[in-house]
Write a protein that holds these residues in place. Structure first.
Motif, PDB file in Angstrom:
ATOM      1  N   UNK A 157      14.009   5.610  11.869  1.00 16.90           N
ATOM      2  CA  UNK A 157      12.672   5.918  11.374  1.00 16.90           C
ATOM      3  C   UNK A 157      12.284   5.173  10.115  1.00 16.90           C
ATOM      4  N   UNK A 158      12.907   4.035   9.884  1.00 20.27           N
ATOM      5  CA  UNK A 158      12.641   3.266   8.667  1.00 20.27           C
ATOM      6  C   UNK A 158      11.477   2.303   8.855  1.00 20.27           C
ATOM      7  N   UNK A 159      10.878   1.944   7.749  1.00 22.14           N
ATOM      8  CA  UNK A 159       9.874   0.884   7.712  1.00 22.14           C
ATOM      9  C   UNK A 159      10.450  -0.246   6.869  1.00 22.14           C
ATOM     10  N   UNK A 160      10.358  -1.465   7.360  1.00 25.09           N
ATOM     11  CA  UNK A 160      10.941  -2.615   6.672  1.00 25.09           C
ATOM     12  C   UNK A 160       9.830  -3.472   6.095  1.00 25.09           C
ATOM     13  N   UNK A 161      10.028  -3.931   4.872  1.00 27.45           N
ATOM     14  CA  UNK A 161       9.041  -4.815   4.247  1.00 27.45           C
ATOM     15  C   UNK A 161       9.746  -5.843   3.370  1.00 27.45           C
ATOM     16  N   UNK A 162       9.062  -6.958   3.146  1.00 22.63           N
ATOM     17  CA  UNK A 162       9.521  -7.942   2.171  1.00 22.63           C
ATOM     18  C   UNK A 162       8.980  -7.550   0.796  1.00 22.63           C
ATOM     19  N   UNK A 163       9.818  -7.679  -0.198  1.00 20.57           N
ATOM     20  CA  UNK A 163       9.500  -7.174  -1.530  1.00 20.57           C
ATOM     21  C   UNK A 163       8.981  -8.300  -2.413  1.00 20.57           C
ATOM     22  N   UNK A 164       7.871  -8.028  -3.084  1.00 21.67           N
ATOM     23  CA  UNK A 164       7.323  -8.928  -4.083  1.00 21.67           C
ATOM     24  C   UNK A 164       7.534  -8.366  -5.476  1.00 21.67           C
ATOM     25  N   UNK A 217       9.350   9.104   3.758  1.00 21.86           N
ATOM     26  CA  UNK A 217       8.669   9.548   2.545  1.00 21.86           C
ATOM     27  C   UNK A 217       8.331   8.395   1.603  1.00 21.86           C
ATOM     28  N   UNK A 218       8.574   7.173   2.075  1.00 15.97           N
ATOM     29  CA  UNK A 218       8.234   5.997   1.283  1.00 15.97           C
ATOM     30  C   UNK A 218       9.266   5.626   0.238  1.00 15.97           C
ATOM     31  N   UNK A 219      10.446   6.255   0.286  1.00 16.20           N
ATOM     32  CA  UNK A 219      11.501   5.933  -0.666  1.00 16.20           C
ATOM     33  C   UNK A 219      12.282   4.717  -0.184  1.00 16.20           C
TER      34      UNK A 219
END
Length: 306
Positions: A157-164, A217-219
């Protein structure tokens, strides 16, 4: 024909991109996991000048044959050698002499460890020069020629993103928790953001990407750094970690899978990593994410004098 000597030198900061470009050509899918441009990228959070000062470069004329990174204060030298030169006896003897004798500038005196994976000639020479086999490491490899599945990311259930830059503090906080486990206050936050900014403003920034996994929860719960060596070459995962408060939920394997996906987007032919064989949890995490473990390889150790 004139004989051209093999010469050791410490490069200047303005040579870093050129050295990394040549080091990229040393990366082969069917070769050993050696020093990777991504290792230079991760180290570069110390700054370009410090990174250059930590490098040891062996040249024959204008040709780079081997590159070493003094990684940290504990006498660790990580080597990348032209795959066509791994059995070069003359190079092996020169490198061994330069790092065994402290007066030559390869390594300081005292206890030291050298990563020389796949360097059969160098390992043979250094063992004859009194070095010993150290703890084994397990190389792992994931073929990226086929699309990378997202099953583990979906299952957790994770969301993956590239971090800026706006999420650098959160990314580094997860890294801090995973590898240090000590309190993370405002002073630490300011310090690690400065490290991340220095790295991403440095000479290797275009080759790297910071990937994060966020829970429902966006953590931010897990992170990975991924580094390209160019299209059609192995890409490196360095580092990878899960926040201590969120372990045991499959997030480590999921971020490994996400890292492979990011590297494939960057044109990598495979994803590579090397884990301490004694860290069975790390090896198992990569394996569960689709990485194939290979036979362990040992570093070389010089015992310190009493």
């Amino acid at each position: 024909m004139a004989v051209v000597d093999i010469v050791l030198r410490t490069p200047a900061a303005d040579e870093l991109r050129s050295l990394a470009s040549t080091l990229s050509t040393f990366q082969r899918d069917n070769g050993p996991i050696q020093l990777h441009p991504g290792d230079l990228g991760w180290f570069s959070m110390r700054g370009a000048e410090a990174t250059a000062q930590a490098l040891r470069a062996w040249f024959c004329g204008d040709t780079l044959l081997a590159l070493g990174l003094l990684d940290g204060p504990d006498g660790l030298l990580r080597l990348g050698i032209d795959p066509d030169q791994l059995d070069n006896e003359a190079l092996a003897r020169q490198v061994s002499a330069d790092i065994t004798d402290p007066d030559r500038g390869g390594l300081p005196a005292g206890e030291a460890v050298v990563e020389a994976r796949g360097a059969t000639a160098l390992q043979r020479v250094m063992l004859a020069d009194g070095w010993e086999l150290d703890e084994p490491w397990t190389p792992l490899h994931c073929d990226l020629n086929d699309p990378v599945p997202d099953t583990l990311v979906t299952q957790t259930g994770l969301r993956v993103e590239s971090v800026g830059p706006n999420r650098a503090a959160a990314w580094m906080e997860v890294h801090w928790s995973a590898f240090r486990g000590t309190a993370f206050g405002e002073a630490e936050r300011a310090e690690v953001v400065d490290w991340w900014t220095t790295m991403m403003d440095g000479p290797f920034a275009e080759q790297g990407r910071s990937v994060a996994a966020l829970d429902s929860e966006g953590r931010m719960v897990a992170i990975a750094g991924v580094w390209s060596a160019g299209r059609g070459r192995p890409g490196l995962i360095e580092p990878m970690g899960t926040h201590r408060d969120h372990r045991g939920k499959g997030y480590g394997a999921a971020i490994c899978q996400a890292a492979g996906f990011a590297l494939r987007e960057m044109g990598a032919s495979s994803a590579i990593v090397c884990a301490e064989s004694s860290n069975v949890g790390a090896v198992a995490t990569y394996a569960s994410a689709g990485f194939t473990p290979h036979p362990p390889v040992a570093d070389l150790l010089r015992q310190g004098t009493a």
